[in-house]
Write an enzyme that holds these catalytic residues in place. Structure first.
Site, PDB file in Angstrom:
ATOM      1  N   ARG A 144       0.838  -1.219   0.000  1.00  0.00           N
ATOM      2  CA  ARG A 144       0.000   0.000   0.000  1.00  0.00           C
ATOM      3  C   ARG A 144       0.864   1.258   0.000  1.00  0.00           C
ATOM      4  O   ARG A 144       0.487   2.283  -0.549  1.00  0.00           O
ATOM      5  CB  ARG A 144      -0.969  -0.001   1.183  1.00  0.00           C
ATOM      6  CG  ARG A 144      -0.294  -0.127   2.520  1.00  0.00           C
ATOM      7  CD  ARG A 144      -1.304  -0.141   3.639  1.00  0.00           C
ATOM      8  NE  ARG A 144      -0.701  -0.594   4.882  1.00  0.00           N
ATOM      9  CZ  ARG A 144      -1.095  -0.185   6.082  1.00  0.00           C
ATOM     10  NH1 ARG A 144      -2.086   0.666   6.210  1.00  0.00           N
ATOM     11  NH2 ARG A 144      -0.512  -0.650   7.169  1.00  0.00           N
ATOM     12  N   SER A 154      -4.723   4.672   5.939  1.00  0.00           N
ATOM     13  CA  SER A 154      -4.561   3.259   5.577  1.00  0.00           C
ATOM     14  C   SER A 154      -4.125   3.098   4.124  1.00  0.00           C
ATOM     15  O   SER A 154      -3.421   2.161   3.787  1.00  0.00           O
ATOM     16  CB  SER A 154      -5.880   2.508   5.779  1.00  0.00           C
ATOM     17  OG  SER A 154      -6.247   2.512   7.135  1.00  0.00           O
ATOM     18  N   GLU A 210     -18.953   4.666  -0.052  1.00  0.00           N
ATOM     19  CA  GLU A 210     -18.189   4.130  -1.181  1.00  0.00           C
ATOM     20  C   GLU A 210     -18.977   4.172  -2.487  1.00  0.00           C
ATOM     21  O   GLU A 210     -18.404   4.406  -3.559  1.00  0.00           O
ATOM     22  CB  GLU A 210     -17.738   2.696  -0.885  1.00  0.00           C
ATOM     23  CG  GLU A 210     -16.733   2.576   0.252  1.00  0.00           C
ATOM     24  CD  GLU A 210     -17.368   2.563   1.636  1.00  0.00           C
ATOM     25  OE1 GLU A 210     -18.624   2.555   1.724  1.00  0.00           O
ATOM     26  OE2 GLU A 210     -16.637   2.568   2.644  1.00  0.00           O
ATOM     27  N   PHE A 213     -14.478  -3.018   0.329  1.00  0.00           N
ATOM     28  CA  PHE A 213     -15.380  -1.881   0.094  1.00  0.00           C
ATOM     29  C   PHE A 213     -15.183  -1.293  -1.302  1.00  0.00           C
ATOM     30  O   PHE A 213     -15.977  -0.466  -1.746  1.00  0.00           O
ATOM     31  CB  PHE A 213     -15.159  -0.813   1.168  1.00  0.00           C
ATOM     32  CG  PHE A 213     -15.092  -1.369   2.559  1.00  0.00           C
ATOM     33  CD1 PHE A 213     -15.988  -2.361   2.955  1.00  0.00           C
ATOM     34  CD2 PHE A 213     -14.139  -0.945   3.462  1.00  0.00           C
ATOM     35  CE1 PHE A 213     -15.918  -2.905   4.228  1.00  0.00           C
ATOM     36  CE2 PHE A 213     -14.063  -1.482   4.736  1.00  0.00           C
ATOM     37  CZ  PHE A 213     -14.957  -2.470   5.125  1.00  0.00           C
ATOM     38  N   HIS A 254      -5.511  -3.644   1.587  1.00  0.00           N
ATOM     39  CA  HIS A 254      -5.976  -4.609   2.581  1.00  0.00           C
ATOM     40  C   HIS A 254      -6.714  -5.780   1.933  1.00  0.00           C
ATOM     41  O   HIS A 254      -7.678  -6.308   2.478  1.00  0.00           O
ATOM     42  CB  HIS A 254      -6.853  -3.935   3.627  1.00  0.00           C
ATOM     43  CG  HIS A 254      -6.121  -2.937   4.487  1.00  0.00           C
ATOM     44  ND1 HIS A 254      -5.375  -1.901   3.949  1.00  0.00           N
ATOM     45  CD2 HIS A 254      -6.000  -2.825   5.839  1.00  0.00           C
ATOM     46  CE1 HIS A 254      -4.839  -1.191   4.942  1.00  0.00           C
ATOM     47  NE2 HIS A 254      -5.195  -1.733   6.088  1.00  0.00           N
ATOM     48  N   ARG A 298      -1.897  -4.916   3.036  1.00  0.00           N
ATOM     49  CA  ARG A 298      -1.548  -4.195   4.261  1.00  0.00           C
ATOM     50  C   ARG A 298      -0.184  -4.557   4.837  1.00  0.00           C
ATOM     51  O   ARG A 298       0.536  -3.667   5.290  1.00  0.00           O
ATOM     52  CB  ARG A 298      -2.631  -4.477   5.304  1.00  0.00           C
ATOM     53  CG  ARG A 298      -2.304  -3.949   6.686  1.00  0.00           C
ATOM     54  CD  ARG A 298      -3.475  -4.134   7.640  1.00  0.00           C
ATOM     55  NE  ARG A 298      -3.174  -3.606   8.947  1.00  0.00           N
ATOM     56  CZ  ARG A 298      -2.901  -4.350  10.020  1.00  0.00           C
ATOM     57  NH1 ARG A 298      -2.918  -5.664   9.943  1.00  0.00           N
ATOM     58  NH2 ARG A 298      -2.638  -3.792  11.171  1.00  0.00           N
TER      59      ARG A 298
END
Lengths: 281, 317
Positions: free
Chosen positions: B13, B40, B61, B86, B112, B170
């Site tokens: 990421r 994140s 989203e 998501f 993630h 992640r």
């Protein structure tokens, strides 16, 4: 004030197009289409600042997004009669290999259409994105969108409505077609939504009401007012009270013609109530 | 046997974040959207440097995908950022109608992904996203293996016209591909040459495949490792060229075996050159809480699993 008789004549012709299109393929959505004929004719002929040539990015012109894509018959008729493609092509509505799909799409490259719609509730987000792109591009033109009232039951709308005011998307005029009906019946029977005006205002929008949404003069005045409210830090919505099936007596005051085409006999009666003005396709 | 050096563990990421930061400087049409996960997704730098081109949409989203589609009208190149779950399952119809069917130039960037999300558990660990995205007509599907490759992919997709799903993760994992590499969408990268088994891996499993090839080599088994960063369009010619030599294949991915890379490879084999295949993937299951290493071990997604699958597939030749 523009010549409302010309707009009225065009609206009558659009009505004939809608009826003949859905009749030919015995499918499609005439009710909502007929109810929005005056609005879309007026929007494309008088309200929007449009270029003659279609390009997807639409820089330097006003853009329109149809969220309730099932009223494609009125959209296609108005696009064709505004010069985006030949009116003869209306003959191909919902046929195999046609650019005039049941619900509007960019997939077939039909000029005038910038997004697919039909699966409900997505158009306001798209319109907001296009409005924000205009701001980034330093383009002072406006974004218009149209949504069904039943469509507001889709939750994505409320994400979009919340966002538009939070982000001061004030170059957007979203019109809600308040015909009070959806496919299963009256919106108040299916899922009562209370005051849509109060909801928009609570979410930080400026709400303009057009009580006579099938009256061209009222539409012109209401949309002029809406336009005057843009650029003030708030998104603008127009609550357009229309009659589903407007202009065809047996299609009015009922939800029965939301998604049903007339038979031969019904078509004849409907057309007789809307005599040819500019020539059938 | 060619070997690769881990230059230090890094999260993929952060490779995305580094790529986005660079795009902010080099491509003024790039805009970024995030649904309340800026930290994140490592989008902080882009946001700080280009606030006018950054859209915080909140936890919404569906709206984010629609806004991204709209931003393309006017020539912008939107990069959306949220977790893989998501980014896909939650907004499938928005992607399907407003992005894929409408042929919009949206880059759906998903962090993630897979089971290595770890402790948050199955609600957040999507193992179905590759399948969801590869089924959409016109969608390009990319799953990168390390920091450097993720950064390169982020830069490359901005140059590619059309919708893209970019999947990354992640945890901090080995960073072993070249810095400032050229990333070619749809072009497989052959990492090692071998004669006994082809290992086709994607994402975090690529490093595991290299580790497995070392273990196999010590046992006298020669493995050819192919890094498939682009699952769609799939580089069939490289895969077919390799299995013509080895006669069998192991596919490895952090995803359900249903709908993943393995199935795309199977289809290629069946149509061209059927050879035995073994799947290193999750077995039609949800994940659970745990550390990434514990989960990769429990669900059979590591070098040990690839070694076992390689021996099994060779025995089936």
């Amino acid at each position: 004030m523009p010549n409302t008789q010309e707009l009225q004549d065009l609206t009558t012709q659009v009505r004939r197009d809608i009826l003949r299109m859905v009749h030919k393929v015995n499918s499609g959505h005439p009710g909502g289409s007929l109810g929005c004929a005056e609005f879309l004719v007026t929007l494309y002929q008088e309200i929007m600042d449009r270029k003659d040539h279609f390009d997807m990015d639409g820089i330097g012109e006003d853009l329109f997004f149809l969220s309730n894509g099932h009223i494609s018959p009125v959209y296609y008729s108005v696009l064709a009669r505004s010069g985006y493609f030949s009116v003869d092509e209306l003959n191909t509505f919902r046929l195999i290999n046609s650019r005039l799909q049941g619900h509007p799409t960019t997939h077939e490259g039909l000029p005038g259409v910038r997004i697919a719609s039909g699966s409900l509730g997505q158009g306001m987000s798209v319109a907001i994105g296009a409005a924000q792109a205009k701001k980034l591009n330093g383009d002072s033109h406006l974004i218009y969108s149209l949504h069904g009232d039943g469509e507001l039951q889709e939750g994505q709308n409320w994400e979009a409505i919340m966002y538009a005011s939070a982000k001061k998307v004030d170059n957007l005029i979203s019109t809600i077609d308040l015909n009070g009906k959806q496919i299963d019946g009256a919106t108040d029977d299916v899922l009562p939504m209370g005051s849509i005006k109060q909801k928009f205002e609570a979410f930080g929008w400026i709400a303009i009401e057009i009580e006579k949404g099938n009256d061209i003069k009222a539409i012109l005045e209401g949309m002029a007012e809406a336009k005057s409210k843009t650029g003030n830090g708030k998104p603008v919505c127009v609550l357009l009270k229309t009659e589903m099936g407007n202009g065809v007596d047996f299609m009015m005051h009922t939800h029965a013609w939301h998604g049903k085409a007339p038979n031969d006999e019904q078509l004849e009666i409907a057309l007789s109530q809307n005599p040819e003005t500019l020539g059938d396709y | 046997m060619k070997t690769y050096e881990n230059t230090g563990n890094k999260d993929t990421r952060s490779g995305f974040g580094a790529g986005l930061t660079e795009l902010g400087k080099t491509n003024e049409n790039v805009v970024a959207l995030c649904a309340d996960l800026i930290g994140s997704l490592k989008m902080d730098d882009f946001k700080a440097n280009h606030p006018e081109r950054f859209y915080q949409v909140g936890i919404a989203e569906a709206n984010m995908i629609g806004i991204a589609a709209g931003l393309t009208i006017g020539g912008k190149i939107p990069f959306t950022g949220t977790f893989a779950n998501f980014s896909t399952g939650r907004v499938y119809d928005q992607i399907r109608q407003s992005v894929a069917y409408s042929s919009k130039n949206v880059k759906i960037c998903a962090s993630h992904a897979g089971i290595t999300l770890g402790e948050d558990g199955a609600t957040h660990q999507i193992l179905e996203d590759i399948g969801l995205m590869k089924m959409l007509p016109g969608m390009t599907v990319i799953n990168t293996c390390d920091f450097n490759q993720t950064k390169a992919a982020t830069l490359a997709i901005a140059e590619h016209e059309g919708p893209v799903y970019l999947r990354f993760g992640r945890p901090k994992v080995a960073n072993f591909t070249p810095e400032n590499q050229k990333f070619e969408i749809g072009k497989a990268v052959q990492l090692t040459e071998g004669t006994d088994v082809t290992i086709v891996a994607t994402g975090h499993l690529v490093w595991e495949a290299l580790e497995a090839s070392k273990i196999l080599n010590e046992q006298g088994i020669s493995a050819e490792v192919i890094n498939i960063h682009t699952i769609k369009p799939l580089d069939e010619s490289v895969i077919l060229g390799s299995i013509a030599k080895t006669g069998c294949v192991v596919t490895a991915e952090e995803h359900n075996y249903l709908g993943g890379l393995g199935e795309s490879v199977s289809r290629t084999l069946v149509k061209n050159n059927p050879v035995p295949q073994e799947f290193v993937a999750t077995n039609d299951t949800f994940g659970e809480s745990g550390t990434p290493a514990q989960l990769m071990d429990k669900y059979g997604l590591n070098s040990k699993a690839i070694v076992e699958a390689s021996k099994k597939v060779i025995s089936r030749k």
